[in-house]
Motif scaffolding. Sequence first.
Motif, PDB file in Angstrom:
ATOM      1  N   PHE A  68       0.822  -1.218   0.000  1.00  0.00           N
ATOM      2  CA  PHE A  68       0.000   0.000   0.000  1.00  0.00           C
ATOM      3  C   PHE A  68       0.853   1.264   0.000  1.00  0.00           C
ATOM      4  O   PHE A  68       0.337   2.362   0.208  1.00  0.00           O
ATOM      5  CB  PHE A  68      -0.946   0.007   1.204  1.00  0.00           C
ATOM      6  N   VAL A  69       2.165   1.114  -0.230  1.00  0.00           N
ATOM      7  CA  VAL A  69       3.069   2.270  -0.261  1.00  0.00           C
ATOM      8  C   VAL A  69       3.858   2.259  -1.567  1.00  0.00           C
ATOM      9  O   VAL A  69       4.402   1.223  -1.960  1.00  0.00           O
ATOM     10  CB  VAL A  69       4.065   2.255   0.925  1.00  0.00           C
ATOM     11  N   ARG A  70       3.931   3.400  -2.236  1.00  0.00           N
ATOM     12  CA  ARG A  70       4.754   3.542  -3.441  1.00  0.00           C
ATOM     13  C   ARG A  70       5.789   4.644  -3.198  1.00  0.00           C
ATOM     14  O   ARG A  70       5.468   5.708  -2.657  1.00  0.00           O
ATOM     15  CB  ARG A  70       3.898   3.918  -4.649  1.00  0.00           C
ATOM     16  N   ILE A  71       7.019   4.376  -3.594  1.00  0.00           N
ATOM     17  CA  ILE A  71       8.118   5.338  -3.473  1.00  0.00           C
ATOM     18  C   ILE A  71       8.848   5.360  -4.806  1.00  0.00           C
ATOM     19  O   ILE A  71       9.196   4.301  -5.335  1.00  0.00           O
ATOM     20  CB  ILE A  71       9.091   4.938  -2.347  1.00  0.00           C
ATOM     21  N   ASN A  77      -2.788   2.355   7.360  1.00  0.00           N
ATOM     22  CA  ASN A  77      -1.635   2.147   6.481  1.00  0.00           C
ATOM     23  C   ASN A  77      -0.532   3.160   6.768  1.00  0.00           C
ATOM     24  O   ASN A  77       0.654   2.811   6.804  1.00  0.00           O
ATOM     25  CB  ASN A  77      -2.068   2.266   5.019  1.00  0.00           C
ATOM     26  N   VAL A  78      -0.927   4.428   6.958  1.00  0.00           N
ATOM     27  CA  VAL A  78       0.065   5.460   7.264  1.00  0.00           C
ATOM     28  C   VAL A  78       0.781   5.140   8.567  1.00  0.00           C
ATOM     29  O   VAL A  78       2.010   5.208   8.660  1.00  0.00           O
ATOM     30  CB  VAL A  78      -0.603   6.845   7.349  1.00  0.00           C
ATOM     31  N   LEU A  79       0.004   4.783   9.592  1.00  0.00           N
ATOM     32  CA  LEU A  79       0.604   4.498  10.896  1.00  0.00           C
ATOM     33  C   LEU A  79       1.499   3.269  10.831  1.00  0.00           C
ATOM     34  O   LEU A  79       2.581   3.249  11.428  1.00  0.00           O
ATOM     35  CB  LEU A  79      -0.489   4.317  11.941  1.00  0.00           C
ATOM     36  N   GLN A  80       1.074   2.228  10.102  1.00  0.00           N
ATOM     37  CA  GLN A  80       1.925   1.045   9.962  1.00  0.00           C
ATOM     38  C   GLN A  80       3.259   1.408   9.326  1.00  0.00           C
ATOM     39  O   GLN A  80       4.318   0.928   9.739  1.00  0.00           O
ATOM     40  CB  GLN A  80       1.222  -0.011   9.114  1.00  0.00           C
ATOM     41  N   CYS A  81       3.195   2.259   8.307  1.00  0.00           N
ATOM     42  CA  CYS A  81       4.407   2.682   7.605  1.00  0.00           C
ATOM     43  C   CYS A  81       5.331   3.452   8.543  1.00  0.00           C
ATOM     44  O   CYS A  81       6.539   3.179   8.615  1.00  0.00           O
ATOM     45  CB  CYS A  81       4.013   3.539   6.406  1.00  0.00           C
ATOM     46  N   ASP A 138      -6.888   4.900  -5.762  1.00  0.00           N
ATOM     47  CA  ASP A 138      -7.418   3.799  -4.950  1.00  0.00           C
ATOM     48  C   ASP A 138      -6.998   3.887  -3.489  1.00  0.00           C
ATOM     49  O   ASP A 138      -7.276   2.972  -2.711  1.00  0.00           O
ATOM     50  CB  ASP A 138      -6.985   2.453  -5.529  1.00  0.00           C
ATOM     51  N   GLY A 139      -6.321   4.984  -3.109  1.00  0.00           N
ATOM     52  CA  GLY A 139      -5.934   5.159  -1.716  1.00  0.00           C
ATOM     53  C   GLY A 139      -4.542   4.665  -1.376  1.00  0.00           C
ATOM     54  O   GLY A 139      -4.140   4.706  -0.207  1.00  0.00           O
ATOM     55  N   THR A 140      -3.776   4.201  -2.367  1.00  0.00           N
ATOM     56  CA  THR A 140      -2.395   3.790  -2.122  1.00  0.00           C
ATOM     57  C   THR A 140      -1.560   5.008  -1.737  1.00  0.00           C
ATOM     58  O   THR A 140      -1.662   6.061  -2.350  1.00  0.00           O
ATOM     59  CB  THR A 140      -1.790   3.137  -3.382  1.00  0.00           C
ATOM     60  N   LEU A 141      -0.737   4.841  -0.708  1.00  0.00           N
ATOM     61  CA  LEU A 141       0.121   5.930  -0.268  1.00  0.00           C
ATOM     62  C   LEU A 141       1.276   6.125  -1.237  1.00  0.00           C
ATOM     63  O   LEU A 141       1.862   5.151  -1.720  1.00  0.00           O
ATOM     64  CB  LEU A 141       0.697   5.627   1.122  1.00  0.00           C
ATOM     65  N   VAL A 142       1.605   7.360  -1.524  1.00  0.00           N
ATOM     66  CA  VAL A 142       2.756   7.681  -2.358  1.00  0.00           C
ATOM     67  C   VAL A 142       3.638   8.631  -1.563  1.00  0.00           C
ATOM     68  O   VAL A 142       3.225   9.744  -1.219  1.00  0.00           O
ATOM     69  CB  VAL A 142       2.333   8.332  -3.689  1.00  0.00           C
ATOM     70  N   LEU A 143       4.835   8.178  -1.237  1.00  0.00           N
ATOM     71  CA  LEU A 143       5.756   8.951  -0.402  1.00  0.00           C
ATOM     72  C   LEU A 143       6.878   9.502  -1.267  1.00  0.00           C
ATOM     73  O   LEU A 143       7.612   8.740  -1.911  1.00  0.00           O
ATOM     74  CB  LEU A 143       6.321   8.066   0.704  1.00  0.00           C
ATOM     75  N   LEU A 144       6.989  10.824  -1.331  1.00  0.00           N
ATOM     76  CA  LEU A 144       7.995  11.477  -2.159  1.00  0.00           C
ATOM     77  C   LEU A 144       9.050  12.167  -1.293  1.00  0.00           C
ATOM     78  O   LEU A 144       8.874  12.337  -0.098  1.00  0.00           O
ATOM     79  CB  LEU A 144       7.328  12.525  -3.059  1.00  0.00           C
ATOM     80  N   ASP A 145      10.121  12.576  -1.929  1.00  0.00           N
ATOM     81  CA  ASP A 145      11.134  13.430  -1.309  1.00  0.00           C
ATOM     82  C   ASP A 145      11.754  12.803  -0.072  1.00  0.00           C
ATOM     83  O   ASP A 145      11.259  12.956   1.053  1.00  0.00           O
ATOM     84  CB  ASP A 145      10.530  14.790  -0.946  1.00  0.00           C
ATOM     85  N   ALA A 146      12.867  12.123  -0.243  1.00  0.00           N
ATOM     86  CA  ALA A 146      13.571  11.483   0.873  1.00  0.00           C
ATOM     87  C   ALA A 146      14.749  12.326   1.341  1.00  0.00           C
ATOM     88  O   ALA A 146      15.755  11.803   1.805  1.00  0.00           O
ATOM     89  CB  ALA A 146      14.061  10.095   0.450  1.00  0.00           C
TER      90      ALA A 146
END
Length: 434
Positions: free
Chosen positions: A224-227, A267-271, A296-304
Amino acid sequence: MTATHDVESASVAPKAPIRPPHLTGRLFSVAGTVGRHAAGAAARSLPGVGRGRPAESRWSRMVTDLGPTYVKGAQLLSTRKDLLPVKICTALGRLHDQVAPMTDAQLDLALELAYPSGRPTPFASFDRTPAASGSIACVYRATLHDGSTVAVKMRRPGIQAVMRADFAILSMGARWMQRIPAMRKVPAVRIVEQLGAALLRQLDLGQEAVSLDLLRTNLADMTFVRIPGPVPAACGEGALVMEFLEPLERFEPRDFKREPRRQIVRNVLQCVYRMLFIDGLVHCDMHPGNLYLDADGTLVLLDAGFVVQLDPEVRLLFAKFFMNLSLGRAEECAQNVLDSAEHIPPGCDLDGFRADIEKLVEESTGRTAGQFRLAPFATRLFDIQRRSGVAAAPEFVFPLMSLLVLEGMINDFDVNVDFQGEAIPTLLVALNRY
Protein backbone atom coordinates in the motif's frame (compact mmCIF):
# COMPACT_ATOMS: atom_id res chain seq x y z
CA MET A 1 15.25 -7.33 5.11
CA THR A 2 15.96 -3.97 6.64
CA ALA A 3 18.49 -1.80 4.81
CA THR A 4 20.34 0.75 6.89
CA HIS A 5 23.78 1.07 5.33
CA ASP A 6 25.24 4.23 3.79
CA VAL A 7 23.00 6.61 5.75
CA GLU A 8 24.72 9.12 7.98
CA SER A 9 24.04 9.04 11.70
CA ALA A 10 21.64 11.76 12.85
CA SER A 11 24.37 13.17 15.07
CA VAL A 12 26.90 13.76 12.31
CA ALA A 13 26.86 17.34 11.06
CA PRO A 14 28.29 18.28 7.67
CA LYS A 15 31.42 20.40 7.91
CA ALA A 16 31.61 23.59 5.90
CA PRO A 17 33.42 26.81 6.81
CA ILE A 18 31.34 29.97 6.64
CA ARG A 19 33.09 33.23 5.90
CA PRO A 20 32.36 35.98 8.47
CA PRO A 21 31.32 38.55 5.82
CA HIS A 22 28.77 36.11 4.43
CA LEU A 23 27.46 35.29 7.91
CA THR A 24 27.15 38.97 8.80
CA GLY A 25 25.43 39.70 5.52
CA ARG A 26 22.91 36.92 6.09
CA LEU A 27 22.22 38.14 9.64
CA PHE A 28 21.47 41.64 8.38
CA SER A 29 19.35 40.18 5.57
CA VAL A 30 17.18 38.21 8.01
CA ALA A 31 16.84 41.20 10.36
CA GLY A 32 16.02 43.48 7.42
CA THR A 33 13.35 41.12 6.07
CA VAL A 34 11.63 40.83 9.44
CA GLY A 35 11.87 44.60 9.97
CA ARG A 36 10.45 45.36 6.53
CA HIS A 37 7.44 43.12 7.02
CA ALA A 38 6.89 44.40 10.57
CA ALA A 39 6.97 47.99 9.33
CA GLY A 40 4.50 47.17 6.58
CA ALA A 41 2.14 45.53 9.06
CA ALA A 42 2.39 48.54 11.37
CA ALA A 43 1.68 50.96 8.52
CA ARG A 44 -1.39 48.98 7.43
CA SER A 45 -2.76 49.15 10.97
CA LEU A 46 -2.91 52.98 10.89
CA PRO A 47 -6.34 54.59 10.53
CA GLY A 48 -7.32 55.27 6.93
CA VAL A 49 -4.71 52.91 5.47
CA GLY A 50 -5.89 49.95 3.39
CA ARG A 51 -5.01 46.61 4.94
CA GLY A 52 -4.17 44.90 1.64
CA ARG A 53 -3.43 41.18 1.98
CA PRO A 54 -4.88 39.18 4.92
CA ALA A 55 -2.51 38.82 7.88
CA GLU A 56 -1.99 35.09 7.26
CA SER A 57 -0.90 35.77 3.66
CA ARG A 58 1.56 38.41 4.86
CA TRP A 59 3.06 35.89 7.29
CA SER A 60 3.39 33.39 4.47
CA ARG A 61 5.08 36.01 2.29
CA MET A 62 7.54 36.93 5.05
CA VAL A 63 8.49 33.29 5.63
CA THR A 64 9.09 32.85 1.91
CA ASP A 65 11.25 35.97 1.81
CA LEU A 66 13.32 34.70 4.76
CA GLY A 67 14.35 31.65 2.77
CA PRO A 68 14.40 27.83 2.83
CA THR A 69 15.37 27.32 6.47
CA TYR A 70 12.31 29.22 7.63
CA VAL A 71 10.07 27.72 4.97
CA LYS A 72 10.91 24.25 6.29
CA GLY A 73 9.81 25.30 9.77
CA ALA A 74 6.60 26.77 8.37
CA GLN A 75 5.88 23.55 6.48
CA LEU A 76 5.85 21.64 9.75
CA LEU A 77 3.65 24.22 11.47
CA SER A 78 1.10 24.18 8.64
CA THR A 79 -0.06 20.67 9.62
CA ARG A 80 -0.92 21.74 13.18
CA LYS A 81 -4.48 22.95 12.84
CA ASP A 82 -5.00 22.13 16.51
CA LEU A 83 -2.34 24.69 17.45
CA LEU A 84 -2.80 27.45 14.85
CA PRO A 85 -5.83 29.09 13.20
CA VAL A 86 -7.01 27.27 10.07
CA LYS A 87 -6.42 30.34 7.88
CA ILE A 88 -2.76 30.54 8.91
CA CYS A 89 -2.28 26.78 8.38
CA THR A 90 -3.82 27.09 4.93
CA ALA A 91 -1.53 29.99 4.02
CA LEU A 92 1.57 28.19 5.31
CA GLY A 93 0.43 25.00 3.60
CA ARG A 94 0.88 26.69 0.23
CA LEU A 95 4.61 26.68 0.93
CA HIS A 96 4.74 22.88 0.58
CA ASP A 97 4.98 22.89 -3.19
CA GLN A 98 4.02 26.38 -4.32
CA VAL A 99 7.14 28.35 -3.48
CA ALA A 100 8.16 30.68 -6.32
CA PRO A 101 10.01 28.57 -8.91
CA MET A 102 13.52 29.17 -10.12
CA THR A 103 13.97 31.80 -12.79
CA ASP A 104 15.08 30.71 -16.26
CA ALA A 105 18.59 31.95 -15.48
CA GLN A 106 18.71 29.98 -12.22
CA LEU A 107 17.48 26.83 -13.96
CA ASP A 108 20.08 27.24 -16.71
CA LEU A 109 22.81 27.57 -14.07
CA ALA A 110 21.52 24.52 -12.16
CA LEU A 111 21.50 22.44 -15.34
CA GLU A 112 24.99 23.63 -16.26
CA LEU A 113 26.31 22.63 -12.83
CA ALA A 114 24.63 19.22 -13.04
CA TYR A 115 25.56 18.45 -16.64
CA PRO A 116 28.70 20.44 -17.49
CA SER A 117 30.17 20.78 -20.96
CA GLY A 118 31.49 17.49 -22.21
CA ARG A 119 28.80 15.38 -20.55
CA PRO A 120 25.87 14.47 -22.83
CA THR A 121 22.53 15.50 -21.45
CA PRO A 122 20.39 12.48 -20.48
CA PHE A 123 17.15 14.18 -21.56
CA ALA A 124 15.39 13.92 -24.91
CA SER A 125 13.04 16.65 -23.70
CA PHE A 126 12.82 18.82 -20.59
CA ASP A 127 9.69 20.73 -19.51
CA ARG A 128 10.91 23.99 -17.95
CA THR A 129 7.58 24.55 -16.17
CA PRO A 130 8.06 23.03 -12.71
CA ALA A 131 5.72 20.27 -11.54
CA ALA A 132 6.49 21.36 -7.97
CA SER A 133 8.46 24.20 -6.48
CA GLY A 134 10.09 23.78 -3.08
CA SER A 135 12.31 25.88 -0.88
CA ILE A 136 15.47 23.90 -1.65
CA ALA A 137 14.74 22.50 -5.10
CA CYS A 138 12.24 22.46 -7.95
CA VAL A 139 10.91 19.35 -9.68
CA TYR A 140 10.53 19.20 -13.46
CA ARG A 141 9.11 16.65 -15.86
CA ALA A 142 11.45 15.29 -18.51
CA THR A 143 11.83 12.42 -20.96
CA LEU A 144 14.96 10.28 -21.19
CA HIS A 145 16.39 9.10 -24.50
CA ASP A 146 14.80 5.66 -23.95
CA GLY A 147 11.36 7.34 -23.86
CA SER A 148 10.70 6.95 -20.13
CA THR A 149 9.14 9.89 -18.27
CA VAL A 150 11.07 11.03 -15.19
CA ALA A 151 10.92 13.64 -12.46
CA VAL A 152 14.05 15.80 -12.19
CA LYS A 153 14.70 17.46 -8.85
CA MET A 154 17.03 20.44 -9.38
CA ARG A 155 18.70 22.12 -6.39
CA ARG A 156 18.53 25.90 -6.35
CA PRO A 157 21.99 27.40 -7.09
CA GLY A 158 23.65 29.04 -4.07
CA ILE A 159 21.18 27.62 -1.56
CA GLN A 160 23.91 25.79 0.39
CA ALA A 161 25.60 28.99 1.57
CA VAL A 162 22.30 30.53 2.69
CA MET A 163 21.17 27.54 4.76
CA ARG A 164 24.55 27.01 6.39
CA ALA A 165 24.62 30.65 7.42
CA ASP A 166 21.07 30.38 8.81
CA PHE A 167 21.99 27.48 11.05
CA ALA A 168 25.19 29.19 12.15
CA ILE A 169 23.02 32.13 13.25
CA LEU A 170 20.57 29.80 15.01
CA SER A 171 23.48 28.07 16.78
CA MET A 172 24.74 31.41 18.05
CA GLY A 173 21.25 32.21 19.31
CA ALA A 174 21.07 28.83 21.06
CA ARG A 175 24.39 29.45 22.81
CA TRP A 176 23.16 32.82 24.06
CA MET A 177 19.90 31.24 25.19
CA GLN A 178 21.74 28.67 27.30
CA ARG A 179 23.40 31.51 29.20
CA ILE A 180 20.02 32.50 30.60
CA PRO A 181 19.75 30.85 34.04
CA ALA A 182 16.26 29.46 33.39
CA MET A 183 17.40 27.89 30.10
CA ARG A 184 20.77 26.40 31.10
CA LYS A 185 19.32 22.93 31.45
CA VAL A 186 17.92 22.97 27.90
CA PRO A 187 20.39 21.42 25.40
CA ALA A 188 19.46 24.05 22.81
CA VAL A 189 22.84 24.04 21.05
CA ARG A 190 22.85 20.31 20.53
CA ILE A 191 19.23 20.31 19.34
CA VAL A 192 19.93 23.04 16.78
CA GLU A 193 23.07 21.25 15.61
CA GLN A 194 21.28 17.95 15.14
CA LEU A 195 18.27 19.48 13.41
CA GLY A 196 20.61 21.56 11.30
CA ALA A 197 22.60 18.51 10.27
CA ALA A 198 19.44 16.68 9.23
CA LEU A 199 18.02 19.62 7.28
CA LEU A 200 21.33 20.49 5.64
CA ARG A 201 21.59 16.92 4.37
CA GLN A 202 18.60 17.75 2.19
CA LEU A 203 21.08 19.69 0.07
CA ASP A 204 22.82 16.41 -0.85
CA LEU A 205 20.66 14.98 -3.63
CA GLY A 206 23.10 12.10 -4.10
CA GLN A 207 22.42 11.03 -0.51
CA GLU A 208 18.70 11.43 -1.15
CA ALA A 209 18.94 8.94 -4.01
CA VAL A 210 20.52 6.45 -1.59
CA SER A 211 17.75 7.10 0.95
CA LEU A 212 15.05 6.51 -1.67
CA ASP A 213 16.55 3.11 -2.49
CA LEU A 214 16.82 2.18 1.21
CA LEU A 215 13.24 3.18 1.94
CA ARG A 216 12.01 1.20 -1.07
CA THR A 217 13.92 -1.86 0.18
CA ASN A 218 12.72 -1.52 3.77
CA LEU A 219 9.05 -1.04 2.83
CA ALA A 220 8.98 -3.37 -0.19
CA ASP A 221 6.52 -5.77 1.48
CA MET A 222 4.04 -2.96 2.18
CA THR A 223 2.01 -3.07 -1.03
CA PHE A 224 0.00 0.00 0.00
CA VAL A 225 3.07 2.27 -0.26
CA ARG A 226 4.75 3.54 -3.44
CA ILE A 227 8.12 5.34 -3.47
CA PRO A 228 9.76 6.57 -6.70
CA GLY A 229 12.97 4.82 -7.67
CA PRO A 230 16.04 6.90 -8.62
CA VAL A 231 17.68 6.68 -12.05
CA PRO A 232 21.39 6.87 -11.10
CA ALA A 233 22.78 7.06 -14.66
CA ALA A 234 20.83 10.26 -15.32
CA CYS A 235 21.62 12.04 -12.03
CA GLY A 236 24.13 14.87 -11.74
CA GLU A 237 25.53 17.30 -9.18
CA GLY A 238 22.47 18.94 -7.66
CA ALA A 239 20.12 16.92 -9.89
CA LEU A 240 18.14 13.86 -8.77
CA VAL A 241 16.36 11.95 -11.53
CA MET A 242 13.65 9.48 -10.49
CA GLU A 243 10.46 7.81 -11.65
CA PHE A 244 7.56 10.12 -12.44
CA LEU A 245 4.57 8.77 -10.52
CA GLU A 246 1.09 9.80 -11.64
CA PRO A 247 -1.72 10.51 -11.20
CA LEU A 248 -1.38 11.79 -7.64
CA GLU A 249 -3.89 13.39 -5.29
CA ARG A 250 -3.18 15.34 -2.13
CA PHE A 251 -3.40 13.47 1.17
CA GLU A 252 -6.98 14.53 1.88
CA PRO A 253 -10.17 12.61 2.80
CA ARG A 254 -11.90 13.68 -0.47
CA ASP A 255 -14.88 11.37 -1.19
CA PHE A 256 -13.46 8.24 0.49
CA LYS A 257 -16.05 6.39 2.56
CA ARG A 258 -15.62 5.84 6.28
CA GLU A 259 -13.93 2.43 6.17
CA PRO A 260 -11.44 3.32 3.36
CA ARG A 261 -10.52 6.42 5.37
CA ARG A 262 -9.80 4.28 8.41
CA GLN A 263 -7.70 1.88 6.34
CA ILE A 264 -5.66 4.74 4.88
CA VAL A 265 -4.93 5.96 8.42
CA ARG A 266 -3.92 2.46 9.51
CA ASN A 267 -1.64 2.15 6.48
CA VAL A 268 0.07 5.46 7.26
CA LEU A 269 0.60 4.50 10.90
CA GLN A 270 1.92 1.05 9.96
CA CYS A 271 4.41 2.68 7.61
CA VAL A 272 5.59 5.22 10.18
CA TYR A 273 5.79 2.74 13.04
CA ARG A 274 7.76 0.38 10.82
CA MET A 275 10.30 3.14 10.17
CA LEU A 276 10.44 4.23 13.82
CA PHE A 277 10.57 0.95 15.66
CA ILE A 278 11.99 -1.64 13.26
CA ASP A 279 14.02 -0.08 10.43
CA GLY A 280 15.24 3.03 12.26
CA LEU A 281 15.38 4.82 8.90
CA VAL A 282 12.81 7.56 9.47
CA HIS A 283 11.21 9.93 6.97
CA CYS A 284 10.79 13.08 9.08
CA ASP A 285 9.08 15.24 6.48
CA MET A 286 5.77 13.55 5.71
CA HIS A 287 3.82 16.79 5.24
CA PRO A 288 1.09 17.24 2.57
CA GLY A 289 3.68 18.24 -0.03
CA ASN A 290 5.46 14.88 0.27
CA LEU A 291 2.62 12.48 1.07
CA TYR A 292 0.03 11.75 -1.63
CA LEU A 293 -2.62 9.19 -2.52
CA ASP A 294 -3.42 7.22 -5.66
CA ALA A 295 -7.00 7.10 -6.83
CA ASP A 296 -7.42 3.80 -4.95
CA GLY A 297 -5.93 5.16 -1.72
CA THR A 298 -2.40 3.79 -2.12
CA LEU A 299 0.12 5.93 -0.27
CA VAL A 300 2.76 7.68 -2.36
CA LEU A 301 5.76 8.95 -0.40
CA LEU A 302 8.00 11.48 -2.16
CA ASP A 303 11.13 13.43 -1.31
CA ALA A 304 13.57 11.48 0.87
CA GLY A 305 15.71 14.52 1.66
CA PHE A 306 14.87 14.64 5.36
CA VAL A 307 15.58 11.03 6.31
CA VAL A 308 17.59 10.10 9.39
CA GLN A 309 18.99 6.86 10.76
CA LEU A 310 18.21 6.47 14.46
CA ASP A 311 20.79 4.95 16.75
CA PRO A 312 19.65 1.43 17.84
CA GLU A 313 19.71 2.39 21.52
CA VAL A 314 17.52 5.45 20.88
CA ARG A 315 15.14 3.33 18.80
CA LEU A 316 14.85 0.73 21.58
CA LEU A 317 14.18 3.29 24.31
CA PHE A 318 11.57 5.07 22.19
CA ALA A 319 9.88 1.74 21.40
CA LYS A 320 9.79 0.75 25.07
CA PHE A 321 8.32 4.10 26.08
CA PHE A 322 5.64 3.98 23.37
CA MET A 323 4.71 0.38 24.25
CA ASN A 324 4.44 1.18 27.94
CA LEU A 325 2.40 4.31 27.14
CA SER A 326 0.02 2.27 24.97
CA LEU A 327 -0.43 -0.34 27.73
CA GLY A 328 -0.77 2.19 30.54
CA ARG A 329 2.40 1.10 32.33
CA ALA A 330 3.05 4.43 34.00
CA GLU A 331 5.94 3.32 36.23
CA GLU A 332 7.80 1.75 33.32
CA CYS A 333 7.29 4.92 31.24
CA ALA A 334 8.85 7.01 33.97
CA GLN A 335 11.85 4.69 34.07
CA ASN A 336 12.19 4.79 30.26
CA VAL A 337 12.36 8.59 30.40
CA LEU A 338 15.05 8.43 33.08
CA ASP A 339 17.01 5.85 31.06
CA SER A 340 16.89 8.10 28.00
CA ALA A 341 18.02 11.24 29.85
CA GLU A 342 21.46 12.59 29.05
CA HIS A 343 21.77 14.29 32.45
CA ILE A 344 20.22 13.79 35.90
CA PRO A 345 21.36 16.46 38.37
CA PRO A 346 22.62 15.54 41.85
CA GLY A 347 19.88 15.79 44.45
CA CYS A 348 17.09 15.44 41.86
CA ASP A 349 13.71 14.55 43.40
CA LEU A 350 13.36 11.28 41.50
CA ASP A 351 10.26 10.22 43.42
CA GLY A 352 8.50 13.47 42.49
CA PHE A 353 9.69 13.15 38.91
CA ARG A 354 8.33 9.62 38.58
CA ALA A 355 5.02 10.67 40.15
CA ASP A 356 4.58 13.50 37.61
CA ILE A 357 5.41 11.24 34.64
CA GLU A 358 3.07 8.54 35.92
CA LYS A 359 0.21 11.04 36.24
CA LEU A 360 0.80 12.25 32.67
CA VAL A 361 0.80 8.70 31.29
CA GLU A 362 -2.30 7.69 33.24
CA GLU A 363 -4.18 10.67 31.79
CA SER A 364 -3.05 9.87 28.22
CA THR A 365 -3.37 6.09 27.95
CA GLY A 366 -6.05 4.71 25.64
CA ARG A 367 -6.96 8.03 24.04
CA THR A 368 -8.08 8.07 20.41
CA ALA A 369 -6.58 10.45 17.86
CA GLY A 370 -9.47 12.80 18.58
CA GLN A 371 -8.66 12.83 22.29
CA PHE A 372 -4.88 12.32 22.41
CA ARG A 373 -2.71 15.23 21.27
CA LEU A 374 0.99 14.57 20.95
CA ALA A 375 2.00 18.25 21.07
CA PRO A 376 0.45 19.00 24.50
CA PHE A 377 1.67 15.61 25.74
CA ALA A 378 5.24 16.34 24.64
CA THR A 379 5.04 19.86 26.11
CA ARG A 380 4.02 18.51 29.51
CA LEU A 381 6.65 15.77 29.35
CA PHE A 382 9.45 18.23 28.62
CA ASP A 383 8.11 20.66 31.23
CA ILE A 384 8.36 17.95 33.89
CA GLN A 385 11.92 17.22 32.79
CA ARG A 386 12.86 20.89 32.74
CA ARG A 387 11.49 21.57 36.24
CA SER A 388 13.34 18.57 37.64
CA GLY A 389 16.57 19.28 35.76
CA VAL A 390 16.42 15.93 33.91
CA ALA A 391 17.72 16.81 30.44
CA ALA A 392 15.98 15.00 27.60
CA ALA A 393 18.10 13.32 24.93
CA PRO A 394 17.87 15.51 21.80
CA GLU A 395 17.79 12.36 19.61
CA PHE A 396 14.11 12.04 20.51
CA VAL A 397 13.41 15.13 18.41
CA PHE A 398 13.44 13.06 15.22
CA PRO A 399 10.81 10.39 16.01
CA LEU A 400 8.64 13.00 17.72
CA MET A 401 8.87 15.24 14.65
CA SER A 402 7.77 12.42 12.37
CA LEU A 403 4.70 11.79 14.51
CA LEU A 404 3.89 15.47 15.09
CA VAL A 405 3.83 16.23 11.37
CA LEU A 406 1.40 13.37 10.74
CA GLU A 407 -0.91 13.92 13.68
CA GLY A 408 -2.83 16.85 12.23
CA MET A 409 -3.41 15.10 8.88
CA ILE A 410 -4.55 11.85 10.49
CA ASN A 411 -7.26 13.64 12.45
CA ASP A 412 -8.79 14.87 9.18
CA PHE A 413 -9.37 11.24 8.15
CA ASP A 414 -10.43 9.53 11.36
CA VAL A 415 -10.46 11.22 14.77
CA ASN A 416 -11.32 7.89 16.43
CA VAL A 417 -8.24 5.95 15.36
CA ASP A 418 -6.38 4.38 18.26
CA PHE A 419 -3.12 6.22 17.71
CA GLN A 420 -1.34 4.22 20.42
CA GLY A 421 -3.02 0.85 19.96
CA GLU A 422 -2.17 0.70 16.25
CA ALA A 423 1.50 0.69 17.23
CA ILE A 424 1.37 -2.42 19.42
CA PRO A 425 1.77 -5.13 16.68
CA THR A 426 4.83 -3.36 15.27
CA LEU A 427 6.21 -2.72 18.75
CA LEU A 428 5.92 -6.40 19.64
CA VAL A 429 7.94 -7.36 16.57
CA ALA A 430 10.54 -4.67 17.26
CA LEU A 431 11.00 -5.48 20.96
CA ASN A 432 11.27 -9.22 20.26
CA ARG A 433 14.30 -8.52 18.08
CA TYR A 434 16.33 -7.16 20.99
